[in-house]
Write an enzyme that holds these catalytic residues in place. Sequence first.
Site, PDB file in Angstrom:
ATOM      1  N   LYS A 126       0.854  -1.189   0.000  1.00  0.00           N
ATOM      2  CA  LYS A 126       0.000   0.000   0.000  1.00  0.00           C
ATOM      3  C   LYS A 126       0.886   1.233   0.000  1.00  0.00           C
ATOM      4  CE  LYS A 126      -4.426   1.085   0.306  1.00  0.00           C
ATOM      5  NZ  LYS A 126      -5.614   0.299  -0.085  1.00  0.00           N
ATOM      6  N   ASP A 166      -7.252   4.346  -4.316  1.00  0.00           N
ATOM      7  CA  ASP A 166      -7.823   4.210  -2.963  1.00  0.00           C
ATOM      8  C   ASP A 166      -8.424   5.585  -2.668  1.00  0.00           C
ATOM      9  OD1 ASP A 166      -7.796   2.240  -0.507  1.00  0.00           O
ATOM     10  OD2 ASP A 166      -7.354   4.189   0.355  1.00  0.00           O
TER      11      ASP A 166
HETATM   12  P1  NDP Z   1     -13.121   7.793  -2.396  1.00  0.00           P
HETATM   13  O1  NDP Z   1     -12.030   8.796  -2.218  1.00  0.00           O
HETATM   14  O2  NDP Z   1     -13.714   7.591  -3.720  1.00  0.00           O
HETATM   15  O3  NDP Z   1     -14.314   8.105  -1.372  1.00  0.00           O
HETATM   16  C1  NDP Z   1     -14.079   8.172   0.003  1.00  0.00           C
HETATM   17  C2  NDP Z   1     -15.374   8.551   0.688  1.00  0.00           C
HETATM   18  O4  NDP Z   1     -15.200   8.452   2.108  1.00  0.00           O
HETATM   19  C3  NDP Z   1     -15.772   9.998   0.433  1.00  0.00           C
HETATM   20  O5  NDP Z   1     -17.158  10.119   0.525  1.00  0.00           O
HETATM   21  C4  NDP Z   1     -15.074  10.728   1.585  1.00  0.00           C
HETATM   22  O6  NDP Z   1     -15.648  11.981   1.908  1.00  0.00           O
HETATM   23  C5  NDP Z   1     -15.265   9.754   2.716  1.00  0.00           C
HETATM   24  N1  NDP Z   1     -14.160   9.888   3.674  1.00  0.00           N
HETATM   25  C6  NDP Z   1     -12.838   9.730   3.407  1.00  0.00           C
HETATM   26  N2  NDP Z   1     -12.104   9.975   4.512  1.00  0.00           N
HETATM   27  C7  NDP Z   1     -12.989  10.306   5.465  1.00  0.00           C
HETATM   28  C8  NDP Z   1     -12.842  10.651   6.830  1.00  0.00           C
HETATM   29  N3  NDP Z   1     -11.641  10.722   7.419  1.00  0.00           N
HETATM   30  N4  NDP Z   1     -13.987  10.906   7.522  1.00  0.00           N
HETATM   31  C9  NDP Z   1     -15.209  10.843   6.924  1.00  0.00           C
HETATM   32  N5  NDP Z   1     -15.407  10.510   5.631  1.00  0.00           N
HETATM   33  C10 NDP Z   1     -14.301  10.243   4.918  1.00  0.00           C
HETATM   34  O7  NDP Z   1     -12.508   6.442  -1.821  1.00  0.00           O
HETATM   35  P2  NDP Z   1     -13.007   4.936  -2.063  1.00  0.00           P
HETATM   36  O8  NDP Z   1     -14.483   4.902  -2.200  1.00  0.00           O
HETATM   37  O9  NDP Z   1     -12.157   4.347  -3.110  1.00  0.00           O
HETATM   38  O10 NDP Z   1     -12.573   4.253  -0.683  1.00  0.00           O
HETATM   39  C11 NDP Z   1     -13.468   4.137   0.432  1.00  0.00           C
HETATM   40  C12 NDP Z   1     -12.964   3.044   1.357  1.00  0.00           C
HETATM   41  O11 NDP Z   1     -12.949   1.794   0.646  1.00  0.00           O
HETATM   42  C13 NDP Z   1     -11.555   3.217   1.896  1.00  0.00           C
HETATM   43  O12 NDP Z   1     -11.470   2.645   3.186  1.00  0.00           O
HETATM   44  C14 NDP Z   1     -10.709   2.379   0.930  1.00  0.00           C
HETATM   45  O13 NDP Z   1      -9.492   1.986   1.503  1.00  0.00           O
HETATM   46  C15 NDP Z   1     -11.646   1.207   0.716  1.00  0.00           C
HETATM   47  N6  NDP Z   1     -11.439   0.394  -0.484  1.00  0.00           N
HETATM   48  C16 NDP Z   1     -11.391   0.965  -1.719  1.00  0.00           C
HETATM   49  C17 NDP Z   1     -11.236   0.161  -2.837  1.00  0.00           C
HETATM   50  C18 NDP Z   1     -11.258   0.718  -4.222  1.00  0.00           C
HETATM   51  O14 NDP Z   1     -11.168  -0.076  -5.165  1.00  0.00           O
HETATM   52  N7  NDP Z   1     -11.392   2.017  -4.415  1.00  0.00           N
HETATM   53  C19 NDP Z   1     -11.065  -1.287  -2.713  1.00  0.00           C
HETATM   54  C20 NDP Z   1     -11.225  -1.790  -1.365  1.00  0.00           C
HETATM   55  C21 NDP Z   1     -11.379  -0.955  -0.308  1.00  0.00           C
HETATM   56  P3  NDP Z   1     -14.892  13.334   1.422  1.00  0.00           P
HETATM   57  O15 NDP Z   1     -15.135  13.396  -0.054  1.00  0.00           O
HETATM   58  O16 NDP Z   1     -15.556  14.408   2.189  1.00  0.00           O
HETATM   59  O17 NDP Z   1     -13.459  13.161   1.772  1.00  0.00           O
HETATM   60  O1  2IT Z   2      -8.012  -1.499  -0.515  1.00  0.00           O
HETATM   61  C1  2IT Z   2      -7.986  -1.977  -1.674  1.00  0.00           C
HETATM   62  O2  2IT Z   2      -8.121  -3.197  -1.863  1.00  0.00           O
HETATM   63  C2  2IT Z   2      -7.816  -1.073  -2.796  1.00  0.00           C
HETATM   64  N1  2IT Z   2      -7.742   0.134  -2.588  1.00  0.00           N
HETATM   65  C3  2IT Z   2      -7.678  -1.612  -4.195  1.00  0.00           C
HETATM   66  C4  2IT Z   2      -6.285  -2.078  -4.437  1.00  0.00           C
HETATM   67  C5  2IT Z   2      -5.988  -2.488  -5.858  1.00  0.00           C
HETATM   68  O3  2IT Z   2      -4.816  -2.817  -6.091  1.00  0.00           O
HETATM   69  O4  2IT Z   2      -6.865  -2.489  -6.720  1.00  0.00           O
END
Ligand code: NDP
Ligand code: 2IT
Length: 420
Positions: A126, A166
Amino acid sequence: MSSYVNDVIERTKEKNPAQPEFIQAVSEVLYSIEPALNIHPEYKDAALLERIVEPERVVMFRVPWVDDSGKVHVNRGYRVQFNSALGPYKGGLRLHPSVNLSIIKFLGFEQIFKNSLTTLPMGGGKGGCDFDPKGKSDAEVMRFCQSFMSELFRHIGADTDVPAGDIGTGAREIGYMYGQYKKLKNEFVGVLTGKGISFGGSLARTQATGFGLIYFVQEYLKTQKDSFDGKRVCISGSGNVAIYAAQKAQDLGAKVVTMSDSTGWINDEDGIDIELMKQIKEVERGRVSDYAKQRSNCKYQDGRGVWSVKCDIALPCATQNELLIDDAKDLAKNGCKVVAEGANMPTTLDATEFLQSAGIIFIPGKASNAGGVATSGLEMSQNSERLSWTFEQVNQKLQGIMRNIFEAADSAAMMAQGIV
Ligand code: NDP
Ligand code: 2IT
């Protein structure tokens, strides 16, 4: 608790004193694998736990960039190459002001187990930076991404380490980073995933984490002769994972009644209008408060509050430690039956224990959000064979992977409880 697990956790705390998220992730995993350690004493002889909690390599670097007014900023970049036992390091890049070594190490540690569950040949890693893309112009984000990659490029490679998106890192950022990598290395290879479709990206990668989360819960519901049809679903976050989880849940007949961002949260009793949410979040880069203004039956409030709304299924999809013990109590009181993590470690340890003791099905992110990295693995395969698969081909493979992960998790949970 076995003394081996206890000793390793204590030593990990001593060696990493200011890393609470990392200690939390390590504790959660080590406590949960105790039954396996009890029947495999050879793991202790091989110091397996000591090895697995120590990253193979940590890279920390300076990221200077110039804003639109000519001011120079300096951020700190990270890549934690945690474990390459199963394949090249694989995992996303987080761009958020809260990023520090503890957060990147917890994410890298969890990624090892998540990636292994996919059964694809990927190790765990990561990275990220304490840079905040919010409120920055495209040109500022581009200059930041180019500077970030100007150091990161020497540590990654299609067979070494393959970063992805992420929090804060979406298709725009991956595009800028990939362009810089290509310029520096003069190689068009699958070194990043989540790329744009016109330059090596995979169809269905954008949807994969959210869709995969719903496929996993659907598998569980099937075992109860149940489905998403008619269910009330609470989702937190409004980013990539949250939006596509909401879309798939509603496609399957559920009503998603909440979403949030770091400023506030909405309760839309008509069910989320997905196209409007995408327009506001993906195109305009707006806030959930902007969404509420355009919906007649939708309430907006500053702060947090998603878990106070009555639901059958709760899907935390924002960030770590966002579902606390009092939220777990509210969910139980309101009759919630399933909590499935879309985010990484969104539920605190005490909230997890409470949910489990209250008989609520708790599905950890390492299993339920693995669809994103699994589809990244499929993007790597397509890049290696220089072919592109159709949306339906990728989506079907994703569904199959999530079904297999459900079956593996279900049988491990049964074994741990002595049911089979
Ligand atoms: P995005 O940046 O697309 O969205 C993040 C969302 O969470 C936004 O609505 C954001 O609000 C909110 N958020 C982020 N930080 C905070 C915080 N400290 N407090 C409150 N709200 C917060 O990210 P993703 O949707 O890609 O990721 C969301 C979660 O899923 C994370 O934990 C990530 O690690 C996990 N994840 C993502 C994957 C992927 O493929 N993208 C795969 C597996 C897991 P704001 O816009 O106001 O910051
Ligand atoms: O937390 C996760 O699994 C991700 N942000 C996606 C990682 C990836 O390599 O697609």
